[in-house]
Write an enzyme that holds these catalytic residues in place. Sequence first.
Site, short mmCIF file in Angstrom:
data_model
loop_
_atom_site.label_atom_id
_atom_site.label_comp_id
_atom_site.label_asym_id
_atom_site.label_seq_id
_atom_site.Cartn_x
_atom_site.Cartn_y
_atom_site.Cartn_z
N HIS A 1 2.15 -11.49 14.32
CA HIS A 1 3.17 -12.03 15.22
C HIS A 1 2.88 -13.48 15.62
O HIS A 1 3.72 -14.14 16.23
CB HIS A 1 3.26 -11.16 16.48
CG HIS A 1 4.60 -11.20 17.16
ND1 HIS A 1 5.61 -12.04 16.77
CD2 HIS A 1 5.09 -10.50 18.21
CE1 HIS A 1 6.67 -11.86 17.54
NE2 HIS A 1 6.37 -10.93 18.44
N THR B 1 0.85 -1.18 0.00
CA THR B 1 0.00 0.00 0.00
C THR B 1 0.89 1.24 0.00
O THR B 1 1.87 1.30 0.73
CB THR B 1 -0.95 0.02 1.21
OG1 THR B 1 -1.74 1.21 1.19
CG2 THR B 1 -0.21 -0.06 2.53
#
Length: 442
Positions: free
Chosen positions: A413, A360
């Site tokens: 994560h 992006t």
Amino acid sequence: MKEIKVPELAESITEGTIAEWLVKKGDQVEKGDPILELETDKVNVEVNADASGVIAELLKDEGDDVEVGDVIAKVDENGEASGSEDSSGDEGSEEEEKEEEQASKSEQKEENKEEKEEEKPASSSDDDKKGSSNKEVIATPAARKRARELGIDLSEISARDPLGRIRPEDVDEAAKGGSEKEEQKASSSNEKPKKEKKKEQDSQKTEFDKPVERIKMSRRRQTIAKRLVEVQQESAMLTTFNEVDMTNVMQLRSERKESFLKKHDIKLGFMSFFTKAVVGALKEFPLLNAEIQGNEIVQKKFYDIGMAVSTDEGLVVPVVRDADRLDFAGIEKGIADVATKARNKELQLGDLQGGSFTITNGGIFGSMLSTPILNSPQVGILGLHNIEKRAKVMPDDTIQARPMMYIALSYDHRIVDGKEAVQFLRRIKEMIEDPYDLLLEG
């Protein structure tokens, strides 16, 4: 009469919102002709007529939500477009006249019955059940119904009819306030509930002290909002940052842009450099090119890179397929193609499905730093930002003004550790700062 239903659109799409009707009642359509545009969670699709004939009825309005299988219109396969609306209007008016005539007769019968009941002695058992407050009330059935809807006591309404019969307009007048006498009676008998109702209305009116405009969210915007919140709730998202010296890329681009444009008929932009760098880094750190399915990690052996594109209706992420197999020109053409489709509302479902990683670029709007949100179920997204000259200490300890860009990597994560994320981002930095090797590898 043939019913037109919302067809099966895709496995993941079960409902939509009618964005625009392309036909109106009385129009002639052929089988396969588009009749409406349906806005879904991902793209706008056209629904086609599955029969030829005249549109006899539109059962849904623009802005209505519909599900797969819902009947949205009817087609008269034997009808003719000319005069179809007039004939249907005549039929409708005849039916309305019949209904009004029946209602009038029914009302007259009930009025006569009530007049007879009023002539009976006040000691009748029915009058005792109704209570003294309703003994002298003469009202039409329509007025009684209207009074029940508005919660108004008929005994508190003054009739304007010479015979003392309360009509619907008398009830409406009382609801608006009526005479001062009626207002005083109503306030004394229903003071507490009316105060509570007024308080509720006032609280709604004074929710904002200044003028506001309420705009219904489009289905796509609702879906974007829902999914972004879901990503933050369901993933352990972290973001790591670095900065890239864009000097060499800008110099190379300046040297090659004219010959590149002449040869490939498309401009050489920064996105192709970053796409190539992302593909190279994903090959070294494959967990960034994976997703979680249940208790399994699915590592993807393909490199379909999503390109976030801003449109008037919200952000969409079309995919450039097999970016690892494309050269710089192929990537630039792929990006231009999906961006044009997105802005012209021409994207198909296949253009949006199956991406493995997303890029992006908020820098085109002037963003200096941001934390991009994951495009679930992907576990990584790279955010690019504005290029600005900043002071940089060079290896020989001199200070130079260099064109610098902050880059950000958001990652899940749960399967990507901080060490891998930092190394992934640093590898992108190295390849962008040495674009000649990137060109050779590409």
